[in-house]
Structure formats: C-alpha cells, structure tokens
Design a protein around this motif. Structure first.
Motif, PDB file in Angstrom:
ATOM      1  N   LYS A   1      21.479  62.634  12.225  1.00  0.00           N
ATOM      2  CA  LYS A   1      21.916  61.735  13.584  1.00  0.00           C
ATOM      3  C   LYS A   1      23.127  62.314  14.283  1.00  0.00           C
ATOM      4  N   SER A   2      23.581  63.444  14.108  1.00  0.00           N
ATOM      5  CA  SER A   2      24.572  64.205  14.834  1.00  0.00           C
ATOM      6  C   SER A   2      23.812  65.062  15.892  1.00  0.00           C
TER       7      SER A   2
ATOM      8  N   ARG B   1      29.969  61.623  16.282  1.00  0.00           N
ATOM      9  CA  ARG B   1      28.758  61.574  15.510  1.00  0.00           C
ATOM     10  C   ARG B   1      28.957  62.067  14.180  1.00  0.00           C
TER      11      ARG B   1
ATOM     12  N   SER C   1      20.864  65.594  19.039  1.00  0.00           N
ATOM     13  CA  SER C   1      20.585  64.845  20.190  1.00  0.00           C
ATOM     14  C   SER C   1      18.914  64.596  19.774  1.00  0.00           C
TER      15      SER C   1
END
Length: 160
Positions: free
Chosen positions: A39-40, A33, A42
């Motif tokens: 975007k890393s 990720r 959840s």
C-alpha cells in the motif's frame, strides 16, 4: 453586494493536503503511507481486502436468485396514455396496440411486451391491446367505458 465581496460560507472550502513536502508539513518523506509494503507503492488499490480477515462480502450469507429467462416488460401508466390521447398523439377511436404506443413515442421499445399499470386516471373510452395489465388497470379502463385486452405473449416453441 459586489462581485469582489462574494465569499463561500465558513467551512465550505478546504485546503488541499500537500503530501510529501518536507518534514515541517507533517506529511513529508513517506507522505502518510507508512514504510514499505504494497500500500505504500503507487497504483495499488485492494478493494474489499481486509488484511487477511475474512472480507465482509464473504462473511454475509448469500441469498436470492436471478431467473435467467425472466421476462422484462416495458411499463406504461394509464395516466400517460390519457395524456397522449389528450395531446392527440394517440388516436383514441382506433385500437391502441403496442405498435401504436411505440409509434407515438410513449414507449421506446417493446422488450418482451408492454404492461399497463393503473397509475393516473382515464376519462376517454379506450380500446387497448397489450401483453399485460394489472387488474386495477383493466377495471379503470372498463369503468371509463373502454376495454383492455391482454394478449398472451408469443412463446418460442422448442421442438423436442
């Protein structure tokens, strides 16, 4: 061949990628990720977002128009009517009205009316009364010796 000899075709099944299982796996620690950022984390899905670039759905020109008061007709093909007549689900001697079509189960609901299309062929002499019909459907019914009457749908009158 026995049950224990059955196997998938080569390449048909793939092993699941096990993310975050140590440095030796190649997808350990951050699990592919990257470092930090939205975007890393959840639970994040940014649909249509292109990193600040104008998204595709905004770059494309807008076209067309959907009429808000358009009429939606239930469509019936002549071949199906003939099939129901042959199966004695519709009485060909009586006039085939929209209510008769619904009663026989050929049409589920009337919507803004029922429209007859010319797919299939008619052999019986039918007397059909519906809201709409294609020219070729009218010709096909008259060629078989019947009549197809198109009654104008009852419009809601607004008093101004």
């Amino acid at each position: 061949m026995k049950l224990n000899e059955l196997s998938d075709n080569a390449g048909a099944t793939k092993k699941r990628k096990r993310v975050g299982r140590g440095p030796g796996s190649g997808t350990g620690k951050m699990g592919g990720r990257g470092i930090k950022g939205q975007k890393s984390r959840s639970g994040v899905a940014i649909n249509g977002y292109e990193g600040g670039q104008m998204p595709l759905y905004q770059r494309l020109p807008k076209r067309g128009f959907n009429k808000p008061n358009r009429k939606a007709y239930a469509v019936v093909n002549l071949g199906l009517i003939q099939k129901f007549v042959d199966a004695k689900k519709i009485d060909a001697k009586k006039a085939i009205t929209e209510d008769a079509l619904i009663e026989s189960g050929l049409v589920r609901r009337k919507k803004d009316g029922i429209r007859v299309l010319a797919k299939g062929d008619v052999t019986a002499k039918l007397n059909i009364e519906v809201t709409g019909a294609s020219k070729s459907a009218i010709e096909a019914v008259e060629k078989a010796g019947g009549s197809l009457t198109v009654a104008a749908p009852v419009a809601e009158t607004s008093e101004a």
